[in-house]
Write an enzyme that holds these catalytic residues in place. Structure first.
Site: not given
Ligand code: TNX
Length: 522
Positions: A336-337
């Protein structure tokens, strides 16, 4: 019948008049407060089965160790400090043992599936049937919830245990009913994780996803890479000592969860969310310079140097060691991200990690960003925002759904909640309950859905009590979303049943949010 009286003193012209009486019939008390609500249920409280020291748990001779263990678990629950009230059935014994709770494996009962059970309670005994030990275990949890809440407190002196009579037949809607604990941003010691495991079992959840690494902390010992924990595991959000699981502690946790029919799913988040690893091993960075440890809560700034041989070696070591001590079928790779790589770099990396995971005989799971890669059908995608999980569904792949507006356990309940975040939504108990996985995500129909999972990210949760306050009662709502058919799920009915769990939660020592939406019975 109970009557509810509403009396209001009226003051008219200085004189106090007698209050008008409004008498409303109270709703009939619910016959049961089982969560998740079973598929078919018929109970009577007028005839009861009293469970006392003359009652025995009975299993057939020659049953598997798993079935015997379920029997022993039930014995422990009913008579925590007494003699072992477990007997082996040998044809004529139950008549002699008198009242009994008999656990029977019937492999031919195909309609019960892998986790269903059939429970019959009469005033002289209980018969619990299932195809599998997991089904028997879930049936035992239903027995547990039918018993008075005092069953939750082993130290209670002279407790009276009894069951209503009747029949319950029950199977789950979805195969995957999970919770994710982020033990990276803050670390949770093994004993605290076990407490979550026990609470999950009560609500028939069966997957524990552990988010074992992130920018702020590496939480699992890797023997070939000791600096991951020595350096990467040394701190946490806000600074201060971090923590990690030794391999022995991890194996022990996995076995504990397995004894409650819960599969542990390890996650090592890659290629972003990797600052703790980058700080431990300079060669994972393209410039070969280790960054400082990170204790803030930003996301997306870190990335492995994905095209390097050193990174591939690292991935192989980590996946191999964790897979070897994880009997479950799954390995979660995050994904992710990612903000620092090109799309092509990212896709190439995910595809090569998939090969590594499959070579270790695990199914890969990743957050939905991995969908555009060439994923094999056995790979599982975890939805979390309006993302591309539909791409994987379209190729026949399975999706775990964790909508951040409904299933994220780290979202605040409302604007006054101290813990948690609110970037996705405020999620009150009704929001956590009142949605249907099958219609929630465009392009992801019921047939593509493996199940549901509630992630509990831990940027703001420092103690076990903090984690619990965000998890309960929303995790309980999610458990019913995952287990019970949507036609049987009604918020008005659920909130009453949930209210009856306050005493049980208190007896278990679980911290929980006293939502004003729920009529708690304290
Ligand atoms: C998004 S959900 C993230 C996490 C964070 C979270 C906080 C996701 C795949 N990644 O790294 O902890 O939001 O709500």
């Amino acid at each position: 019948m109970n009557k509810t009286l509403f009396g209001i003193a009226l003051v008219i012209g200085g004189a106090t008049q007698p209050p008008p009486l409004v008498i409303e019939p109270a709703p009939a008390p619910p016959l049961h407060s089982i969560i998740p609500v079973p598929a078919a249920i018929a109970l009577s409280v007028t005839e009861q089965l009293v469970i006392d020291s003359g009652t025995f748990v009975v299993v057939d001779r020659g049953v598997s160790p798993e079935v015997k263990a379920v029997g022993q678990y039930l014995v422990q629950m009913l008579w925590p400090s007494a003699s072992p009230n477990l007997v082996n059935w040998s044809g004529d014994q139950p008549a002699r043992v008198g009242k009994h709770i008999r656990l029977i494996v019937e492999t031919g009962r195909l309609e019960l599936g892998d986790e269903g059970y059939d429970l019959g309670i009469r005033s002289d005994g209980v018969t619990l049937r299932a195809r599998t030990p997991a089904g028997l275990f879930h049936g035992v949890q239903t027995i547990r919830q039918l018993l008075p809440h005092s069953v939750e407190h082993p130290a209670m002196v002279d407790r009276k245990l009894w069951l209503p009579t009747g029949n319950i037949t029950d199977t789950p809607r979805f195969e995957w009913r999970g919770m994710m604990l982020d033990v990276s941003r803050h670390f949770l010691p093994p004993a605290d994780v076990k407490k979550f495991v026990d609470a999950m079992a009560l609500y028939k959840l069966n997957r524990l996803h552990l988010h074992l690494s992130d920018d702020q902390g590496w939480r699992i010992e890797i023997k070939s890479r000791p600096k991951l924990t020595a350096i990467g595991g040394s701190t946490k959000v806000g600074g201060g000592p971090g923590g990690f699981y030794t391999q022995e502690e991890y194996r022990n946790l996995v076995a504990y969860a397995a004894s409650r029919f819960i599969t542990v799913v390890p996650e090592i988040d890659m290629p972003a969310h990797t600052n703790a690893a980058l700080a431990s091993y300079p060669e994972l960075n393209c410039d070969k310079i280790a960054p400082p440890l990170y204790t803030g809560i930003s996301v997306g700034f870190s990335a492995l140097c994905v095209d390097s041989a050193a990174v591939l070696r690292f991935v192989k070591d980590v996946v191999r060691e964790i897979s070897a001590m994880t009997p479950g079928n799954y390995f979660h790779v995050g994904g992710d991200e990612v903000k620092k790589l090109t799309h092509a770099q990212y896709i190439r990396f995910i595809e090569s990690v998939q090969q590594v995971v499959n070579a270790n005989e695990k199914r890969m799971i990743g957050w939905a960003e991995i969908s555009p890669a060439a994923l094999v059908p056995g790979t599982i995608v975890q939805n979390w925002i309006r993302d591309s999980s539909f791409v994987h569904a379209a190729r026949g792949g399975k999706i775990i759904i964790s909508p951040s507006t409904r299933a994220y356990l780290d979202m605040k309940y409302d604007s006054t909640t101290i813990l948690g975040q609110n970037w996705a939504a405020y999620i009150e108990v009704k929001d956590a309950y009142d949605w249907d996985p099958a219609t929630f995500i465009p392009g992801v129909p019921e047939a593509s859905i493996l199940g549901v999972e509630g992630p509990l990210w831990s940027e703001t949760t420092m103690t076990r009590e903090d984690y619990e306050l965000l998890a309960f009662p929303r995790l309980i709502a999610l458990a019913e979303v995952g287990w019970s058919q949507s036609a049987l799920r009604k918020w008005e009915d659920f909130r009453i049943r949930l209210g009856a769990h306050a005493k049980r939660q208190a007896a278990l020592g679980l911290n929980f949010y006293r939502s004003s939406q729920v009529p708690w019975v304290h």
